[in-house]
Design an enzyme around this catalytic site. Structure first.
Site, PDB file in Angstrom:
ATOM      1  N   GLY A 118      39.561  67.648  12.896  1.00  0.00           N
ATOM      2  CA  GLY A 118      39.135  67.708  11.500  1.00  0.00           C
ATOM      3  C   GLY A 118      39.017  66.298  10.949  1.00  0.00           C
ATOM      4  O   GLY A 118      39.294  66.030   9.774  1.00  0.00           O
ATOM      5  N   GLN A 154      38.252  64.820   4.177  1.00  0.00           N
ATOM      6  CA  GLN A 154      38.733  63.888   3.152  1.00  0.00           C
ATOM      7  C   GLN A 154      39.892  63.016   3.662  1.00  0.00           C
ATOM      8  O   GLN A 154      39.890  61.807   3.450  1.00  0.00           O
ATOM      9  CB  GLN A 154      39.182  64.693   1.918  1.00  0.00           C
ATOM     10  N   TYR A 169      45.684  80.506   1.769  1.00  0.00           N
ATOM     11  CA  TYR A 169      45.967  79.137   2.215  1.00  0.00           C
ATOM     12  C   TYR A 169      47.477  78.864   2.179  1.00  0.00           C
ATOM     13  O   TYR A 169      48.058  78.378   3.154  1.00  0.00           O
ATOM     14  CB  TYR A 169      45.216  78.185   1.280  1.00  0.00           C
TER      15      TYR A 169
END
Ligand code: AKB
Length: 315
Positions: free
Chosen positions: A10, A14, A143
């Site tokens: 990943g 960000q 999440y």
């Protein structure tokens, strides 16, 4: 010469984008392999890059063998807002990929794992102010449920199999280098772009929604410091509470207005309001401060100044 070789899963997100820079400074460009689901041509990475779908354990393992990887930073995840739109996929992606990495570590193919948790592990029953490390945890988002389950797995793999896994419960992360992807705290980034483009912003949270936040340079510093700390200092193997400062949208707008006179904010809360309301307003991170001497560098005011300066250059 280092014998440490790092794989970031990943790595185009960000956090991954900036973590790659920090790790390359530490270990050298050739010792940090960035991976993401994107094809190489779209990834824009300077240095080793591999396309990996984190749901595919064999694909992760092949890259680990190819580059003699010793440490994995597993950052790929569906964040809070996106996972609510696709709960089963959010659960599968977040859980299966973590278990793949933990199993590879259990089989002794790598020696250290970093996996971020989140303030989303807390829920409506958690004390909101100065939320302690150990407290009621009743997350009500997919999440948050996946991050809490992930924390339990990390501690389990450490205790049963001796896996050296380390983790931080990230608060909202503020940055300008790479786009945030699908979080509830993302308003605290969008606001800067809109402030500089239009001198106004319509916020998807209410004025008084207080949340803990951290500026990205501090998040990268904390992550690398935790991973570099001697194992005996890392006393928590679920995940460490961590934060820089707390603010609500009205407070952030006020700080921006000081530096951009005339800036205005309006409010139009959507489904993300309920998610934000279930999370803490501030975090007690004294365990990280005591165990491995965590200390943030940026105040709210310094962060706002730095964000405006850098986004202005970018635009
Ligand atoms: C999100 O908003 O989903 C993330 C987080 C707090 O983990 N930024």
């Amino acid at each position: 010469m280092t014998d440490t070789n790092v794989l970031i899963l990943g790595g185009c997100g960000q956090v991954g984008t900036e973590l790659a820079t920090g790790l390359k400074e530490l270990y050298g460009n050739d010792h940090v392999v960035v991976s993401d689901i994107k094809p190489a041509a779209e990834a824009n990475v300077n240095g080793p890059y591999e396309t990996i779908n984190v749901m595919d354990k064999d694909a992760i393992f092949e890259v680990i063998k190819k580059y003699k990887i010793t440490q994995v930073y597993h950052l790929a995840a569906l964040l809070s807002a996106t996972a609510e739109q696709n709960p089963m996929f959010g659960w599968q992606l977040n859980m299966d990929s973590l278990l793949h990495v933990l199993n590879i570590a259990k089989e002794n193919h790598i020696s250290k794992v970093y996996w971020p948790s989140s303030i989303a592990v807390f829920g409506p029953g958690t004390p909101k102010k100065n939320t302690p490390q150990d407290t009621i945890m009743d997350p009500n988002t997919v999440y948050g449920i996946s991050k809490l389950a992930g924390e339990r797995w990390c501690e389990y793999y450490h205790e049963k199999y001796g896996v050296d896994v380390r983790s931080i419960r990230y608060p909202g992360l503020i940055s300008y280098k790479a786009e945030p992807g699908g979080g509830t705290t993302d308003y605290a980034i969008h606001i800067f772009y809109e402030a500089l483009k239009h001198n106004s912003y319509e916020c998807f949270l209410t004025a008084d929604t207080m949340l803990p936040m951290l500026y990205m340079p501090d998040a990268i510093k904390a992550t690398i410091e935790l991973m570099e700390a001697p194992a005996e200092k890392v006393k928590i193997r679920s995940s460490y509470n961590l934060a820089g400062f707390s603010f609500d949208p009205a407070g952030l707008a006020k700080e921006i207005e000081k530096q951009l006179p005339g800036f205005t904010i309006s409010y139009k809360p959507d489904f993300r309001q309920a998610i934000a309301e279930s999370w803490p307003g501030s975090i007690d991170d004294s365990r990280a401060r005591n165990d491995w001497q965590w200390k943030p560098d940026f105040s709210l005011e310094q962060m706002v100044h730095d964000m405006l300066l850098n986004i202005k250059k970018k635009l």
